[in-house]
Design an enzyme around this catalytic site. Structure first.
Site, short mmCIF file in Angstrom:
data_model
loop_
_atom_site.label_atom_id
_atom_site.label_comp_id
_atom_site.label_asym_id
_atom_site.label_seq_id
_atom_site.Cartn_x
_atom_site.Cartn_y
_atom_site.Cartn_z
CD GLN A 34 43.23 13.56 5.78
OE1 GLN A 34 42.63 12.49 5.77
NE2 GLN A 34 44.26 13.79 6.57
CG HIS A 64 41.75 9.44 8.87
ND1 HIS A 64 42.00 9.04 10.16
CD2 HIS A 64 42.80 10.21 8.51
CE1 HIS A 64 43.16 9.56 10.56
NE2 HIS A 64 43.64 10.28 9.57
CD GLU A 124 49.41 -1.48 10.24
OE1 GLU A 124 48.54 -2.09 9.58
OE2 GLU A 124 49.43 -1.45 11.48
CE1 TYR A 181 45.43 -7.45 7.14
CE2 TYR A 181 43.03 -7.50 7.03
CZ TYR A 181 44.26 -8.01 6.65
OH TYR A 181 44.33 -9.08 5.80
CE1 TYR A 185 50.21 12.81 13.54
CE2 TYR A 185 48.07 12.04 14.27
CZ TYR A 185 49.04 12.12 13.29
OH TYR A 185 48.84 11.52 12.08
#
Ligand code: HEC
Length: 476
Positions: A188, A254, A349, A359, A370
């Site tokens: 990513q 991430h 979210e 959070y 998953y």
């Protein structure tokens, strides 16, 4: 006589056959129309939710192993799969109650239907709830246009995750900007966000977030970094990393990397937990992963930051317990910071981000693993913030902007959020900080990576593969 006997005999046989087949049909019908009895919602909550999720998270997004017809689900619940860890509910419930549970699950599944893929749009004109919109193609090129930002004259800077920064002028001509950093364009990672300084006219400053490489003991390690540079013509100069997240890791996902400037003049940005949920988001000690940060525009400390006096804690931390925030924007009227982040399977979210707050990831979550198991039974805990909204199934949120323009009648103050997974733009009407209505726009347009409002008041979206940037032009 024989003839008459034969006729009577045939009639008897026919009645028998007809009658029998009728009762058999009836039996089948009874099986299929087994009544639902009992309160399935309560049965589900008390007996199933601990393993399958309060909101049926495990089913909504499931690759079904034993089938998902009413009959299949009935059998699964009734007989269980002892070896697989699914108890049998043969003795706990009557058949009618089990059918009710199956129906309850099937009804829950229908929440996936609204995303169901149709074909790619055939026209660039779209009817929406409030207006007709034409998508005007501003740019085509590259693969993954990760982000767009506007120069004061309306020119667009656009990153491509592969490592390219492009400037697109109003006449739709494009040119590649030189002087970009070396990035790890894997997984990513790559060249992520570009953000133009609010006082660009005076300081020509831009910011880039990217995945930065380090070789250590023969190992390739990567982290999220923020680079500040001057845009001189079509070249970046005076490049400097003003933030490097610690620790570096070998994982390739991430990264976070979203940035926004506050009215306070400070730079806010997200760093994801790099796929290490146990180690990072709840850990403040020498750890900047799974956090939202705040620094001055030159990278120096903000003295009012919440953890500034805490030993061994990065002074830039603004909030923590995040997974992978992929949208960050200040509400233009209230000045409040909002973010969206990817949950695991289920549980994306939308948050209001406040200093020093936790959070909750991965202690509380609305998502599941998953493989269908839950990692946490709880969705709330004292001292941990609740999202303003969450999505099951995950839409894979990307980009966030609040409409602050008279051009879009009926969209004022709405949040616009891209969906990577279902390839559309999500419009959220918000009342008292809660999402009260959502609209799916431009269904199946492609993985929608970024959404921004330009200085001309128009909304622009960036879509993947091939890379495209569109301007939203209302037609009525
Ligand atoms: C202790 C945890 C647990 C509880 C409680 C539980 N399940 Fe399961 N369930 C599982 C597991 C684990 C599987 C997967 C089994 C396998 O893979 O063989 C499963 C599988 C299933 C399946 C089949 C899914 C498929 O892929 O075909 C259904 C349907 C199901 N459960 C429904 C329920 C319902 C309804 C309840 C409550 C009445 C319930 N389960 C309670 C753990 C649980």
């Amino acid at each position: 006589m024989a003839k008459q006997l034969f006729t009577i005999f045939s009639i008897i046989i026919m009645i028998a056959i007809f009658g029998f087949s009728k009762t058999e049909k009836k039996e089948l019908a009874i099986i299929h129309r087994q009544p639902s009895t009992g309160n399935a919602a309560i049965h589900y909550k008390n007996n199933c939710s601990s393993c399958h999720g309060e909101k049926m998270e495990a089913f909504v997004d499931r690759k079904w192993k034993y089938g998902k017809s009413r009959e299949d689900i009935f059998k699964s619940i009734k007989n269980g799969y002892e070896e697989g860890g699914m108890p049998s509910f043969k003795t706990a419930f009557k058949d009618g109650e089990i059918y009710a549970l199956a129906d309850y699950i099937l009804k829950g599944l229908s929440s996936m239907d609204k995303y169901a893929g149709s074909s790619k749009p055939k026209s660039n004109i779209f009817e929406t709830e409030k207006m007709k919109i034409k998508l005007d193609t501003v740019y085509t090129g590259g693969n993954v246009p990760w982000s767009i930002s506007f120069l004061p004259n309306g020119d667009i800077l656009a990153t491509d995750r592969g490592g390219i920064l492009t400037k697109i002028s109003k006449d739709k001509k494009s040119i590649q900007i030189k002087g970009t950093p070396e990035v790890v364009a894997k997984g990513q990672g790559g060249l992520m966000e570009v953000l133009v300084h609010p006082n660009f006219d005076k300081n020509q400053t831009v910011y880039l977030s990217y995945s930065k490489l380090k070789q250590e003991n023969g190992k390739t390690l990567i982290t999220t970094a923020i680079l500040r540079a001057k845009l001189n013509g079509n070249t970046l100069t005076e490049q400097k990393d003003i933030f490097i997240a610690e620790p570096y890791l070998s994982t390739q996902h991430h990264y976070g990397g979203k940035m926004a400037f506050g009215k306070d003049g400070y730079l806010y940005f997200s760093v994801g937990e790099r796929g290490k949920q146990k180690e990072n988001p709840q850990n403040l000690k020498n750890n900047s992963l799974g956090k939202i940060h705040r620094i001055k525009d030159d990278g120096s400390l903000v003295n009012s930051n919440p953890f500034i006096n805490m030993k061994d804690t990065p002074s830039s931390i603004y909030s923590y317990g995040h997974r992978n925030p992929q949208g960050l924007a200040f509400h233009p009227k209230t000045g409040v910071l909002w973010s969206n982040e990817h949950g695991p399977r289920g549980g994306d979210e939308l948050n209001i981000v406040q200093p020093g707050k936790n959070y909750g990831w991965p202690v509380i979550s609305y998502g599941i693993n998953y493989n269908g198991t839950t990692f946490t039974d709880i969705t709330s805990k004292k001292g941990m913030e609740q999202p303003q909204h969450y999505w099951i199934p995950s839409i894979a949120t990307s980009g966030l902007t609040f409409v602050n323009s008279p051009i879009y009648k009926g969209w004022e103050d709405n949040a616009l959020i891209g969906s990577l997974r279902f390839e559309y733009l999500n419009r959220c009407e918000i009342k008292n900080n809660k999402v009260v209505h959502e609209e799916i726009l431009f269904k199946n347009i492609g993985r929608l990576r970024d959404v921004r409002q330009g200085p001309d008041g128009y909304i622009y979206i960036a879509v993947e593969k091939p890379g495209r940037i569109f301007k939203l032009v209302p037609l009525n």
